[in-house]
Design a protein around this motif. Structure first.
Motif, PDB file in Angstrom:
ATOM      1  N   ASN A   1      18.065 -31.921 -36.436  1.00  0.00           N
ATOM      2  CA  ASN A   1      16.992 -30.965 -36.702  1.00  0.00           C
ATOM      3  C   ASN A   1      15.867 -31.209 -35.713  1.00  0.00           C
ATOM      4  O   ASN A   1      15.657 -32.336 -35.263  1.00  0.00           O
ATOM      5  CB  ASN A   1      16.452 -31.139 -38.132  1.00  0.00           C
ATOM      6  N   PHE A   2      15.127 -30.153 -35.410  1.00  0.00           N
ATOM      7  CA  PHE A   2      13.973 -30.258 -34.529  1.00  0.00           C
ATOM      8  C   PHE A   2      12.718 -30.297 -35.385  1.00  0.00           C
ATOM      9  O   PHE A   2      12.482 -29.403 -36.193  1.00  0.00           O
ATOM     10  CB  PHE A   2      13.898 -29.060 -33.575  1.00  0.00           C
TER      11      PHE A   2
ATOM     12  N   ILE B   1      13.567 -27.437 -38.011  1.00  0.00           N
ATOM     13  CA  ILE B   1      14.416 -26.318 -37.625  1.00  0.00           C
ATOM     14  C   ILE B   1      15.791 -26.873 -37.285  1.00  0.00           C
ATOM     15  O   ILE B   1      15.905 -27.789 -36.464  1.00  0.00           O
ATOM     16  CB  ILE B   1      13.812 -25.579 -36.408  1.00  0.00           C
ATOM     17  N   PRO B   2      16.840 -26.337 -37.901  1.00  0.00           N
ATOM     18  CA  PRO B   2      18.190 -26.827 -37.602  1.00  0.00           C
ATOM     19  C   PRO B   2      18.541 -26.662 -36.119  1.00  0.00           C
ATOM     20  O   PRO B   2      18.252 -25.622 -35.522  1.00  0.00           O
ATOM     21  CB  PRO B   2      19.095 -25.943 -38.467  1.00  0.00           C
TER      22      PRO B   2
ATOM     23  N   GLN C   1      23.470 -20.980 -34.197  1.00  0.00           N
ATOM     24  CA  GLN C   1      23.065 -19.757 -34.883  1.00  0.00           C
ATOM     25  C   GLN C   1      21.544 -19.613 -34.920  1.00  0.00           C
ATOM     26  O   GLN C   1      21.027 -18.524 -35.096  1.00  0.00           O
ATOM     27  CB  GLN C   1      23.572 -19.708 -36.333  1.00  0.00           C
ATOM     28  N   VAL C   2      20.835 -20.722 -34.767  1.00  0.00           N
ATOM     29  CA  VAL C   2      19.376 -20.719 -34.853  1.00  0.00           C
ATOM     30  C   VAL C   2      18.733 -20.732 -33.458  1.00  0.00           C
ATOM     31  O   VAL C   2      17.794 -19.971 -33.203  1.00  0.00           O
ATOM     32  CB  VAL C   2      18.875 -21.931 -35.680  1.00  0.00           C
ATOM     33  N   VAL C   3      19.235 -21.559 -32.562  1.00  0.00           N
ATOM     34  CA  VAL C   3      18.663 -21.679 -31.218  1.00  0.00           C
ATOM     35  C   VAL C   3      19.254 -20.570 -30.343  1.00  0.00           C
ATOM     36  O   VAL C   3      20.426 -20.584 -30.000  1.00  0.00           O
ATOM     37  CB  VAL C   3      18.932 -23.067 -30.612  1.00  0.00           C
ATOM     38  N   VAL C   4      18.408 -19.598 -29.987  1.00  0.00           N
ATOM     39  CA  VAL C   4      18.843 -18.435 -29.221  1.00  0.00           C
ATOM     40  C   VAL C   4      18.852 -18.734 -27.722  1.00  0.00           C
ATOM     41  O   VAL C   4      19.778 -18.356 -27.011  1.00  0.00           O
ATOM     42  CB  VAL C   4      17.912 -17.227 -29.511  1.00  0.00           C
TER      43      VAL C   4
ATOM     44  N   PRO D   1      16.166 -17.742 -40.217  1.00  0.00           N
ATOM     45  CA  PRO D   1      16.581 -16.886 -41.332  1.00  0.00           C
ATOM     46  C   PRO D   1      15.343 -16.315 -42.022  1.00  0.00           C
ATOM     47  O   PRO D   1      14.268 -16.945 -42.041  1.00  0.00           O
ATOM     48  CB  PRO D   1      17.330 -17.820 -42.251  1.00  0.00           C
ATOM     49  N   GLU D   2      15.471 -15.129 -42.587  1.00  0.00           N
ATOM     50  CA  GLU D   2      14.345 -14.494 -43.268  1.00  0.00           C
ATOM     51  C   GLU D   2      13.794 -15.399 -44.365  1.00  0.00           C
ATOM     52  O   GLU D   2      14.549 -15.987 -45.136  1.00  0.00           O
ATOM     53  CB  GLU D   2      14.796 -13.158 -43.881  1.00  0.00           C
ATOM     54  N   GLY D   3      12.494 -15.544 -44.396  1.00  0.00           N
ATOM     55  CA  GLY D   3      11.824 -16.377 -45.388  1.00  0.00           C
ATOM     56  C   GLY D   3      11.744 -17.847 -45.019  1.00  0.00           C
ATOM     57  O   GLY D   3      11.087 -18.625 -45.690  1.00  0.00           O
TER      58      GLY D   3
END
Length: 175
Positions: free
Chosen positions: A135-136, A147-148, A152-155, A169-171
């Motif tokens: 995680n970051f 932040i994982p 899927q998270v790091v664009v 993710p939303e929220g």
């Protein structure tokens, strides 16, 4: 030895504390490169307050989950204590090339993290392992966010521009 620019160095470990009475240090590995510590010679130690020291590694041995290391520059526990939390760095040229979409932690630390809309979420301060996942740790205005470190998270990661773009993710992160 000429001092190398920070961009020319790769962080491979962090001094946790002194070990014994002869100036040895207990070092946490920050690298996945096999055999990295066993073959160390000249290193740069960068202290938490910016104090930098070029020194030679005199010996290395496993110490459980860490390494026990001797440095020419340290002969007492007090000298090691001055560099508690310091990073051990080696020339980037001594590091193997990484596959696409993989990065050295030292290249990520200090990056600005933003979402896809360009909203700054903070500065990436640390890579944290939790339950086998990376995680970051991102800080902004005294607030922390984990932040994982997942595809899927790091664009996008712009190492040269020092910016990481993430899709949360939303929220996520709402209080």
């Amino acid at each position: 030895m000429a001092t190398l620019d920070q961009a020319e160095l790769v962080t491979i470990g962090r001094i946790e504390r002194s070990f014994g009475v002869r100036g040895e240090a207990r070092v946490r590995s920050l690298t996945d490169v096999p055999g990295r510590f066993e073959s160390l010679g000249q290193v740069t130690i960068v202290g938490p307050v910016g104090k930098t020291l070029d020194t030679r590694v005199t010996h290395v041995r496993p110490g459980g989950p860490t390494w026990i290391m001797g440095f020419e520059a340290f002969t007492t526990p007090e000298q090691v204590a001055e560099f508690r939390g310091a990073f051990i760095q080696v020339p980037r040229g001594d590091s193997p090339a990484l596959p696409a979409d993989q990065y050295y932690q030292c290249d990520l630390i200090g990056m600005v993290v933003q979402d896809e809309a360009g909203t700054v979420l903070g500065c990436l301060e640390e890579v944290v392992s939790m339950s086998g996942n990376q995680n970051f740790l991102v800080r902004h205005d005294g607030k922390e966010m984990l932040i994982p470190a997942a595809k899927q998270v790091v664009v996008a990661v712009d190492v040269v521009g020092r910016v990481m773009t993430v899709r949360l993710p939303e929220g996520f992160g709402d209080l």
